[in-house]
Design a protein around this motif. Structure first.
Motif, PDB file in Angstrom:
ATOM      1  N   VAL A 235       0.773  -1.198  -0.059  1.00 32.68           N
ATOM      2  CA  VAL A 235      -0.009   0.056  -0.020  1.00 32.68           C
ATOM      3  C   VAL A 235       0.715   1.176   0.072  1.00 32.68           C
ATOM      4  N   ALA A 236       1.924   1.188   0.624  1.00 30.62           N
ATOM      5  CA  ALA A 236       2.925   2.322   0.744  1.00 30.62           C
ATOM      6  C   ALA A 236       3.355   2.571  -0.568  1.00 30.62           C
ATOM      7  N   TYR A 237       3.817   1.525  -1.120  1.00 32.12           N
ATOM      8  CA  TYR A 237       4.415   1.606  -2.422  1.00 32.12           C
ATOM      9  C   TYR A 237       3.558   2.159  -3.462  1.00 32.12           C
ATOM     10  N   ALA A 238       2.065   1.554  -3.568  1.00 26.69           N
ATOM     11  CA  ALA A 238       1.177   2.144  -4.512  1.00 26.69           C
ATOM     12  C   ALA A 238       0.928   3.576  -4.219  1.00 26.69           C
ATOM     13  N   ASN A 239       0.679   3.979  -2.706  1.00 27.40           N
ATOM     14  CA  ASN A 239       0.745   5.474  -2.470  1.00 27.40           C
ATOM     15  C   ASN A 239       1.506   6.345  -3.054  1.00 27.40           C
ATOM     16  N   VAL A 240       2.737   6.074  -2.907  1.00 28.39           N
ATOM     17  CA  VAL A 240       3.652   6.946  -3.419  1.00 28.39           C
ATOM     18  C   VAL A 240       3.837   6.936  -4.927  1.00 28.39           C
ATOM     19  N   ALA A 241       3.584   5.812  -5.483  1.00 30.13           N
ATOM     20  CA  ALA A 241       3.635   5.769  -6.932  1.00 30.13           C
ATOM     21  C   ALA A 241       2.471   6.739  -7.490  1.00 30.13           C
ATOM     22  N   ASP A 242       1.311   6.535  -6.840  1.00 26.61           N
ATOM     23  CA  ASP A 242       0.232   7.368  -7.433  1.00 26.61           C
ATOM     24  C   ASP A 242       0.792   8.685  -7.289  1.00 26.61           C
ATOM     25  N   ALA A 243       1.013   9.202  -6.320  1.00 24.16           N
ATOM     26  CA  ALA A 243       1.739  10.727  -5.992  1.00 24.16           C
ATOM     27  C   ALA A 243       2.500  11.156  -6.897  1.00 24.16           C
ATOM     28  N   ALA A 244       3.618  10.080  -7.427  1.00 23.50           N
ATOM     29  CA  ALA A 244       4.507  10.461  -8.370  1.00 23.50           C
ATOM     30  C   ALA A 244       3.649  10.786  -9.624  1.00 23.50           C
ATOM     31  N   PHE A 245       2.772  10.047  -9.986  1.00 21.39           N
ATOM     32  CA  PHE A 245       1.855   9.967 -11.349  1.00 21.39           C
ATOM     33  C   PHE A 245       1.033  11.160 -11.249  1.00 21.39           C
ATOM     34  N   TYR A 246       0.565  11.952 -10.187  1.00 20.71           N
ATOM     35  CA  TYR A 246       0.104  12.972 -10.168  1.00 20.71           C
ATOM     36  C   TYR A 246       0.923  14.326 -10.442  1.00 20.71           C
ATOM     37  N   ASP A 247       1.999  14.047  -9.720  1.00 18.88           N
ATOM     38  CA  ASP A 247       3.018  14.841  -9.831  1.00 18.88           C
ATOM     39  C   ASP A 247       3.691  15.349 -11.205  1.00 18.88           C
ATOM     40  N   GLN A 248       3.845  14.047 -11.995  1.00 23.40           N
ATOM     41  CA  GLN A 248       4.235  14.216 -13.311  1.00 23.40           C
ATOM     42  C   GLN A 248       3.242  14.918 -14.292  1.00 23.40           C
ATOM     43  N   ALA A 249       2.113  14.436 -13.998  1.00 24.56           N
ATOM     44  CA  ALA A 249       0.871  14.895 -14.699  1.00 24.56           C
ATOM     45  C   ALA A 249       0.730  16.579 -14.446  1.00 24.56           C
ATOM     46  N   LEU A 250       1.034  17.052 -13.253  1.00 22.10           N
ATOM     47  CA  LEU A 250       1.079  18.381 -12.910  1.00 22.10           C
ATOM     48  C   LEU A 250       2.014  19.109 -13.515  1.00 22.10           C
ATOM     49  N   GLN A 251       3.340  18.578 -13.624  1.00 21.85           N
ATOM     50  CA  GLN A 251       4.315  19.168 -14.183  1.00 21.85           C
ATOM     51  C   GLN A 251       4.276  19.444 -15.516  1.00 21.85           C
ATOM     52  N   GLU A 252       3.704  18.440 -16.206  1.00 18.11           N
ATOM     53  CA  GLU A 252       3.433  18.339 -17.763  1.00 18.11           C
ATOM     54  C   GLU A 252       2.466  19.263 -17.997  1.00 18.11           C
ATOM     55  N   LYS A 253       1.419  19.723 -17.007  1.00 19.02           N
ATOM     56  CA  LYS A 253       0.365  20.506 -17.518  1.00 19.02           C
ATOM     57  C   LYS A 253       0.991  22.054 -17.135  1.00 19.02           C
ATOM     58  N   ILE A 254       1.937  22.309 -16.399  1.00 12.76           N
ATOM     59  CA  ILE A 254       2.423  23.628 -15.963  1.00 12.76           C
ATOM     60  C   ILE A 254       3.549  23.895 -17.031  1.00 12.76           C
ATOM     61  N   ASP A 255       4.274  23.022 -17.660  1.00 15.26           N
ATOM     62  CA  ASP A 255       5.032  23.140 -18.842  1.00 15.26           C
ATOM     63  C   ASP A 255       4.534  23.613 -19.865  1.00 15.26           C
ATOM     64  N   VAL A 256       3.434  23.000 -20.107  1.00 15.12           N
ATOM     65  CA  VAL A 256       2.635  23.216 -21.414  1.00 15.12           C
ATOM     66  C   VAL A 256       1.807  24.519 -21.497  1.00 15.12           C
ATOM     67  N   LYS A 257       1.207  24.896 -20.173  1.00 19.00           N
ATOM     68  CA  LYS A 257       0.255  25.961 -20.274  1.00 19.00           C
ATOM     69  C   LYS A 257       0.820  26.819 -19.380  1.00 19.00           C
ATOM     70  N   GLY A 258       1.922  26.778 -18.545  1.00 21.15           N
ATOM     71  CA  GLY A 258       2.235  27.745 -17.450  1.00 21.15           C
ATOM     72  C   GLY A 258       1.603  27.901 -16.201  1.00 21.15           C
ATOM     73  N   THR A 259       0.303  27.200 -16.156  1.00 26.68           N
ATOM     74  CA  THR A 259      -0.222  26.972 -14.722  1.00 26.68           C
ATOM     75  C   THR A 259      -1.221  26.070 -15.133  1.00 26.68           C
ATOM     76  N   ILE A 260      -1.884  25.663 -14.106  1.00 25.56           N
ATOM     77  CA  ILE A 260      -2.680  24.643 -13.787  1.00 25.56           C
ATOM     78  C   ILE A 260      -3.932  25.054 -14.589  1.00 25.56           C
TER      79      ILE A 260
END
Length: 260
Positions: A235-260
């Motif tokens: 569960v700990a493993y999956a919890n951090v991996a899910d957060a990493a998935f979100y963090d990457q998605a957020l960063q990609e969105k910011i890189d493209v649009k400059g904001t969320i």
């Protein structure tokens, strides 16, 4: 920016958990203990209906906070932090509690509606007939009813229904998990804005998100076979991996649009 593979999110999780696997598993265990302890409150009520209502209210207004706190822990660890037991109570902070409560209520309503809608065919095929035979009949279940439940068609419908519900439920859970992450990152956002922006982040990533969830099934099975407690590490493993998935998605969105 090049899209990351499912294995890369898991790799990030392993790296971030290095030196604190036990700590994260322990926090998840403590969260479970707190949940059980709070649930014991309903055990002092003798009336079944009142107990059911109390359990529902406590789940909606209190227990969700411990689950959402684990999202916070996962995000904190993903970004290089070290988990802290005190983080289990982060949702009860004034800037988080009411907005996250609203998000939880919306998520619960949607999950109930989806569950009901998906299982209607199953109820019509077997469950409703079974209920009517008991209420309007003699109270006995005849052989034809038993054969209906045992038929290949009903079993196939049951399996399809369960799989469909699991997939849709996973998608909905992912959406509201993202909404929770966004509230932690941007406390000024309203619950509805968090949900809208979460949809914008995850709408093109459903397939990969589901694959990420499926990639941990083996870990859960192994944990269960090893007398349950290792499941906490999974569960700990999956919890951090899910957060990493979100963090990457957020960063990609910011890189493209400059904001969320």
């Amino acid at each position: 920016m090049e899209k990351m593979k499912v294995s890369e999110y898991r790799k990030i999780a392993k790296e971030r958990l290095r030196g604190q696997w036990g700590l994260n598993a322990g926090i998840i265990f403590l969260s479970s203990l707190l949940t059980m302890a709070v649930n014991r409150v309903t055990g002092v009520v003798n009336s079944g209906s009142v107990q059911t209502i109390m359990s529902f209210v406590i789940s909606i207004f209190v227990l969700f906070a411990f689950s959402y706190a684990l999202y916070y822990v996962g995000l904190f660890v993903t970004r290089g932090g070290r988990a802290d037991i005190a983080q289990l109570f982060v949702v009860f902070q004034g800037k988080y509690y009411i907005p996250l409560l609203v998000i939880n209520v919306i998520a619960s309503i949607i999950q109930y509606v989806i569950g009901f809608a998906i299982f209607i065919p199953l109820l019509l095929q077997g469950g409703l007939g079974f209920y009517i035979s008991l209420v309007l009949g003699t109270g006995a279940v005849d052989s034809s009813m038993v054969n209906r439940f045992a038929s290949a068609g009903f079993v196939l419908l049951f399996l399809i229904t369960v799989i469909l519900y699991a997939i849709i439920s996973s998608i909905v859970a992912g959406l509201f998990r993202f909404a929770t992450y966004l509230k932690f990152d941007y406390p000024e956002l309203s619950p509805t804005d968090c949900i809208k922006k979460a949809w914008d982040l995850i709408k093109d990533r459903w397939g990969k998100y589901i694959l990420l969830q499926l990639s941990f099934i083996g870990w859960y099975i192994l944990g269960i076979l090893l007398l349950v407690f290792p499941v906490l590490w999974a569960v700990a493993y999956a919890n951090v991996a899910d957060a990493a998935f979100y963090d990457q998605a957020l960063q990609e969105k910011i890189d493209v649009k400059g904001t969320i």
